[in-house]
Enzyme design. Sequence first.
Site, PDB file in Angstrom:
ATOM      1  N   HIS A 225      31.815  50.059  19.997  1.00 15.69           N
ATOM      2  CA  HIS A 225      32.252  48.972  19.127  1.00 15.69           C
ATOM      3  C   HIS A 225      31.514  49.038  17.781  1.00 15.69           C
ATOM      4  O   HIS A 225      32.144  49.075  16.714  1.00 15.69           O
ATOM      5  CB  HIS A 225      31.986  47.632  19.825  1.00 15.69           C
ATOM      6  CG  HIS A 225      32.415  46.423  19.049  1.00 15.69           C
ATOM      7  ND1 HIS A 225      33.587  45.757  19.311  1.00 15.69           N
ATOM      8  CD2 HIS A 225      31.836  45.768  18.010  1.00 15.69           C
ATOM      9  CE1 HIS A 225      33.716  44.740  18.461  1.00 15.69           C
ATOM     10  NE2 HIS A 225      32.656  44.719  17.665  1.00 15.69           N
ATOM     11  N   GLU A 226      30.196  49.078  17.840  1.00 14.97           N
ATOM     12  CA  GLU A 226      29.414  49.095  16.602  1.00 14.97           C
ATOM     13  C   GLU A 226      29.634  50.402  15.827  1.00 14.97           C
ATOM     14  O   GLU A 226      29.636  50.411  14.601  1.00 14.97           O
ATOM     15  CB  GLU A 226      27.923  48.870  16.883  1.00 14.97           C
ATOM     16  CG  GLU A 226      27.587  47.533  17.564  1.00 14.97           C
ATOM     17  CD  GLU A 226      28.165  46.306  16.860  1.00 14.97           C
ATOM     18  OE1 GLU A 226      28.322  46.334  15.625  1.00 14.97           O
ATOM     19  OE2 GLU A 226      28.476  45.318  17.573  1.00 14.97           O
TER      20      GLU A 226
ATOM     21  N   GLU B  46      36.924  44.224  12.270  1.00 12.95           N
ATOM     22  CA  GLU B  46      36.958  44.132  13.731  1.00 12.95           C
ATOM     23  C   GLU B  46      38.029  45.055  14.322  1.00 12.95           C
ATOM     24  O   GLU B  46      37.904  45.528  15.440  1.00 12.95           O
ATOM     25  CB  GLU B  46      37.186  42.672  14.139  1.00 12.95           C
ATOM     26  CG  GLU B  46      36.940  42.366  15.604  1.00 12.95           C
ATOM     27  CD  GLU B  46      35.473  42.474  16.042  1.00 12.95           C
ATOM     28  OE1 GLU B  46      34.595  42.743  15.187  1.00 12.95           O
ATOM     29  OE2 GLU B  46      35.227  42.316  17.258  1.00 12.95           O
TER      30      GLU B  46
ATOM     31  N   HIS C 170      32.605  49.920  13.708  1.00  4.60           N
ATOM     32  CA  HIS C 170      32.236  49.243  12.463  1.00  4.60           C
ATOM     33  C   HIS C 170      31.550  50.238  11.522  1.00  4.60           C
ATOM     34  O   HIS C 170      31.808  50.265  10.323  1.00  4.60           O
ATOM     35  CB  HIS C 170      31.267  48.092  12.748  1.00  4.60           C
ATOM     36  CG  HIS C 170      31.902  46.858  13.323  1.00  4.60           C
ATOM     37  ND1 HIS C 170      32.941  46.203  12.705  1.00  4.60           N
ATOM     38  CD2 HIS C 170      31.629  46.131  14.443  1.00  4.60           C
ATOM     39  CE1 HIS C 170      33.280  45.128  13.425  1.00  4.60           C
ATOM     40  NE2 HIS C 170      32.499  45.063  14.486  1.00  4.60           N
TER      41      HIS C 170
HETATM   42 ZN    ZN Z   1      32.594  43.484  15.947  1.00  8.65          ZN
END
Ligand code: ZN
Length: 505
Positions: A269-270, A299, A273
């Site tokens: 997830h990170e 996101e 980003h």
């Molecule tokens: Zn996030």
Amino acid sequence: MSSTLQETYEALRDHARETVVLSSVEDLLGWDEQTGMPPEAAEYRAEQVTLLAGMIHQRSTDPKVGQWLARLADGPLVENPVSDTGATIRHLNRDYQKQLKIPRSLVEEQTRTSVLAQQAWVKARGNDDFASFQPWLEKTFELKRQEAECLGYPETPYDALLDQFEPDTLTSTVSRIFSALREDVVQLVSAIAESRRKPNVELLEQSYPPEVQAKFGREIAARIGFDFKRGRLDVSAHPFCSRPGPHDCRMTTRYQEHDFGDAFFSILHEAGHGIYEQGLPPEHYGLPLGDAVSLGIHESQSRLWENLVGRGRAFWEYLYPELQQTFSSCLKDVVLDDFYPAINKVRPSLIRTEADEVTYNLHIFIRFELEQTLLSGELPVADLPAAWREKYRDYLGVEPSSNVDGVLQDIHWSAGLVGYFPTYALGNLYAAQFFASADAALGGVSSRLRRGDFTPLREWLRENIHQHGQRYAAVDLVQRATGQPATHQPFIKSLQAKFAPLYGL
Ligand code: ZN
């Protein structure tokens, strides 16, 4: 004349650049606070950050910025709103005007309230005592109403707040997309609940040594495209990603020995980003052309790598043998047909941050609906816990027995973040829409993922999303990249394609 305008533009841009240097120092201090700062350092850190925040505020409201912007307005440099100069001036002007609209007294009152409200929230959570937090929440929403009135809005006060996180997106548009999606998701959730198939998640709760998780997670983040020459991965209580410099992207996670998924999927997830941040043009760092366009788009990049790639079958057909080898004492006798359902288990739950891919958006819809009625005053804060329970019953079929597992679980409202929640769900929808378009453009993403070839997908995202910064509004970016406006269809399609076979629907 035009050369003077060019000079004015350069003065404006250089001034903004220096402000960016200051705010990047603030970011770095924030990263340090979360990852390594000793507790006794907190007081002096507060002094450092307060001074910086004051300097940044002063620079960004400097009357000479207003004079430059006034000179440039309606001139040839803004004629094309998506040219380098047009986009830059447009965004800088918008930020400047926004700052001017909110009186200093309101900013200070909000800052003070958010510090105290967060403290009250921590305490209220500890004692499961909503009543002690209630006055702070009332105050917060009162200040948010004032802020919305100062800023102005096209249709409803909530528009003004949403615009700070998802610019150029109306509440009514979001409501329309969400309500179409809600029915389909609720239906899917109840079909899954009736299914007899129950994935065995215990296999993810064996002993996965944290240092091995860290090494494996780092390796996979690098393989999907996070550049460790321009970034880092560290540990913090709550995972996050920040970029305190054009070539300095910092992400964090946390490791739990008896939960393989927690760290691994948060790293993906990170890293999503981070890959977005690393794909923004470094020469425009911190300026409109080098900055993320919206929280929803941000996101979408994290969710795409976490869920659509990382929880997908093709990805694990590629990676599972390696995972088995890495954690052989846990997984040597576990087949992919058992591992894959376990990482995709669907179960209605009370806590948003632990929610699965199918039920997650329902948690968001609840907050989105409640915060609108809190803002309008239609729902008195005192009635919030009851309204919260009712919505959880309606949408998810579960009901918290305490406010800690209910209305007190998220930090957002106490921090004054009203209008933020919908960006999480928008991110999920954008992610599916981007993924479907990349799939079509590349003639099938799955076959590449199955070979561990992440480059074509990453390049597609870079070309269609990352490189543009804020040149186009989020809604236009979605339209340009996918050929249609934001819609919930690709998201629901991807859920059905994945979960119908998993649960034998
Ligand atoms: Zn996030």
